[in-house]
Design a protein around this motif. Structure first.
Motif, PDB file in Angstrom:
ATOM      1  N   PHE A   1      -1.061 -21.405 -71.861  1.00 29.04           N
ATOM      2  CA  PHE A   1      -0.898 -22.828 -71.985  1.00 29.04           C
ATOM      3  C   PHE A   1      -1.661 -23.435 -73.017  1.00 29.04           C
ATOM      4  O   PHE A   1      -1.402 -24.082 -74.027  1.00 29.04           O
ATOM      5  CB  PHE A   1      -0.500 -23.722 -70.930  1.00 29.04           C
ATOM      6  CG  PHE A   1      -0.218 -25.206 -71.288  1.00 29.04           C
ATOM      7  CD1 PHE A   1       0.997 -25.636 -71.869  1.00 29.04           C
ATOM      8  CD2 PHE A   1      -1.177 -26.083 -70.836  1.00 29.04           C
ATOM      9  CE1 PHE A   1       1.445 -26.884 -72.192  1.00 29.04           C
ATOM     10  CE2 PHE A   1      -0.657 -27.420 -70.910  1.00 29.04           C
ATOM     11  CZ  PHE A   1       0.596 -27.722 -71.742  1.00 29.04           C
TER      12      PHE A   1
ATOM     13  N   HIS B   1       1.942 -29.559 -67.709  1.00 29.93           N
ATOM     14  CA  HIS B   1       2.557 -28.380 -67.722  1.00 29.93           C
ATOM     15  C   HIS B   1       2.326 -28.046 -65.884  1.00 29.93           C
ATOM     16  O   HIS B   1       1.101 -28.022 -65.488  1.00 29.93           O
ATOM     17  CB  HIS B   1       1.768 -27.469 -68.396  1.00 29.93           C
ATOM     18  CG  HIS B   1       2.203 -26.055 -68.127  1.00 29.93           C
ATOM     19  ND1 HIS B   1       3.391 -25.593 -68.789  1.00 29.93           N
ATOM     20  CD2 HIS B   1       1.677 -25.137 -67.325  1.00 29.93           C
ATOM     21  CE1 HIS B   1       3.606 -24.129 -68.723  1.00 29.93           C
ATOM     22  NE2 HIS B   1       2.611 -24.006 -67.643  1.00 29.93           N
TER      23      HIS B   1
ATOM     24  N   ASP C   1       2.875 -25.058 -63.114  1.00 29.17           N
ATOM     25  CA  ASP C   1       3.103 -24.034 -62.860  1.00 29.17           C
ATOM     26  C   ASP C   1       3.137 -23.803 -61.238  1.00 29.17           C
ATOM     27  O   ASP C   1       2.459 -24.463 -60.298  1.00 29.17           O
ATOM     28  CB  ASP C   1       1.889 -22.980 -63.090  1.00 29.17           C
ATOM     29  CG  ASP C   1       1.826 -22.678 -64.448  1.00 29.17           C
ATOM     30  OD1 ASP C   1       2.886 -22.562 -65.129  1.00 29.17           O
ATOM     31  OD2 ASP C   1       0.753 -22.941 -65.008  1.00 29.17           O
TER      32      ASP C   1
ATOM     33  N   THR D   1       7.200 -28.035 -68.515  1.00 29.80           N
ATOM     34  CA  THR D   1       6.548 -28.683 -69.414  1.00 29.80           C
ATOM     35  C   THR D   1       7.369 -29.841 -69.613  1.00 29.80           C
ATOM     36  O   THR D   1       8.263 -29.695 -70.290  1.00 29.80           O
ATOM     37  CB  THR D   1       6.063 -27.736 -70.445  1.00 29.80           C
ATOM     38  OG1 THR D   1       5.442 -26.653 -70.285  1.00 29.80           O
ATOM     39  CG2 THR D   1       5.002 -28.699 -71.505  1.00 29.80           C
TER      40      THR D   1
ATOM     41  N   GLY E   1       7.825 -16.874 -60.413  1.00 31.55           N
ATOM     42  CA  GLY E   1       7.104 -18.134 -61.084  1.00 31.55           C
ATOM     43  C   GLY E   1       7.980 -19.060 -61.820  1.00 31.55           C
ATOM     44  O   GLY E   1       8.781 -18.711 -62.373  1.00 31.55           O
TER      45      GLY E   1
ATOM     46  N   SER F   1       0.217 -23.568 -56.661  1.00 35.69           N
ATOM     47  CA  SER F   1       0.794 -24.590 -57.708  1.00 35.69           C
ATOM     48  C   SER F   1      -0.404 -25.165 -58.556  1.00 35.69           C
ATOM     49  O   SER F   1      -1.498 -25.359 -57.928  1.00 35.69           O
ATOM     50  CB  SER F   1       1.694 -25.753 -57.176  1.00 35.69           C
ATOM     51  OG  SER F   1       0.984 -26.226 -56.308  1.00 35.69           O
TER      52      SER F   1
ATOM     53  N   ALA G   1      -1.532 -18.014 -66.509  1.00 33.95           N
ATOM     54  CA  ALA G   1      -0.662 -18.946 -66.917  1.00 33.95           C
ATOM     55  C   ALA G   1      -1.346 -20.229 -67.647  1.00 33.95           C
ATOM     56  O   ALA G   1      -1.048 -20.599 -68.659  1.00 33.95           O
ATOM     57  CB  ALA G   1       0.100 -19.709 -66.068  1.00 33.95           C
TER      58      ALA G   1
ATOM     59  N   GLY H   1      -2.140 -17.746 -61.915  1.00 36.13           N
ATOM     60  CA  GLY H   1      -2.442 -19.111 -62.296  1.00 36.13           C
ATOM     61  C   GLY H   1      -3.407 -19.247 -63.530  1.00 36.13           C
ATOM     62  O   GLY H   1      -3.260 -19.940 -64.491  1.00 36.13           O
TER      63      GLY H   1
ATOM     64  N   SER I   1       7.536 -22.596 -64.088  1.00 33.25           N
ATOM     65  CA  SER I   1       6.716 -23.122 -65.053  1.00 33.25           C
ATOM     66  C   SER I   1       7.625 -24.410 -65.645  1.00 33.25           C
ATOM     67  O   SER I   1       8.857 -23.917 -66.225  1.00 33.25           O
ATOM     68  CB  SER I   1       6.010 -22.428 -66.002  1.00 33.25           C
ATOM     69  OG  SER I   1       5.028 -21.658 -65.542  1.00 33.25           O
TER      70      SER I   1
END
Length: 151
Positions: free
Chosen positions: A63, A106, A108, A128, A124, A88, A59, A56, A126
């Motif tokens: 971003f 966004h 995740d 956006t 995973g 999450s 990620a 996380g 993701s």
């Protein structure tokens, strides 16, 4: 092996959007405006010394690098036990492209399956989207996460 079910027919696989380490790229049609939500699916095996929180954090860093800065506004984590480990999070950022500013959201999600050697097989997801699209995309993201199985 991972299975992922996208809940709405508006989510379509986009073959020309590929990136290293990404198993599938999805786009969400059906919104007015000039921003199309994008989703990606990744799979990985992380060692016993790594955590879903580490994934996380990475990620969030990606971003933030893509948007010039991001803020984490929510993170939820489940521990192994009766359920698979999961994490999450939601990040927010404003991104200006060609003079237009987008208020991005966004999402995740990481779902893991513990392996016999202590590692974790992770799927995973993701997504956006813009803040205006979140009321539709957010529940769809939740449905995708509940469909995930990793082994």
């Amino acid at each position: 092996m991972a299975t992922v079910q996208w809940p709405a027919p508006q989510w379509r696989r986009h073959e020309s959007l590929t990136n290293p380490g990404v198993d599938a790229t999805m786009v969400r049609r059906g919104f007015d405006g000039d921003y199309t939500p994008v989703g990606i699916v990744t799979t990985d095996i992380i060692g016993p010394q790594e955590t879903l929180s580490d994934l996380g954090d990475r990620a969030a860093e990606r971003f933030a690098a893509q948007t010039g800065g991001a803020q984490r506004v929510r993170r939820t984590q489940t521990e192994p036990g009766a359920h698979a480990p999961g994490l999450s999070q939601m990040l927010v950022a404003d991104l200006t492209v060609n003079g237009r500013t987008y208020a991005l959201r966004h999402l995740d999600g990481f779902v893991g399956t513990l392996q016999a050697d202590g590692s974790i097989a992770v799927v995973g997801i993701s997504v956006t989207c813009t803040a205006d699209q979140l009321d539709v995309v957010g529940p769809e993201f939740g449905a995708v996460l509940t469909s995930v199985s990793a082994s």
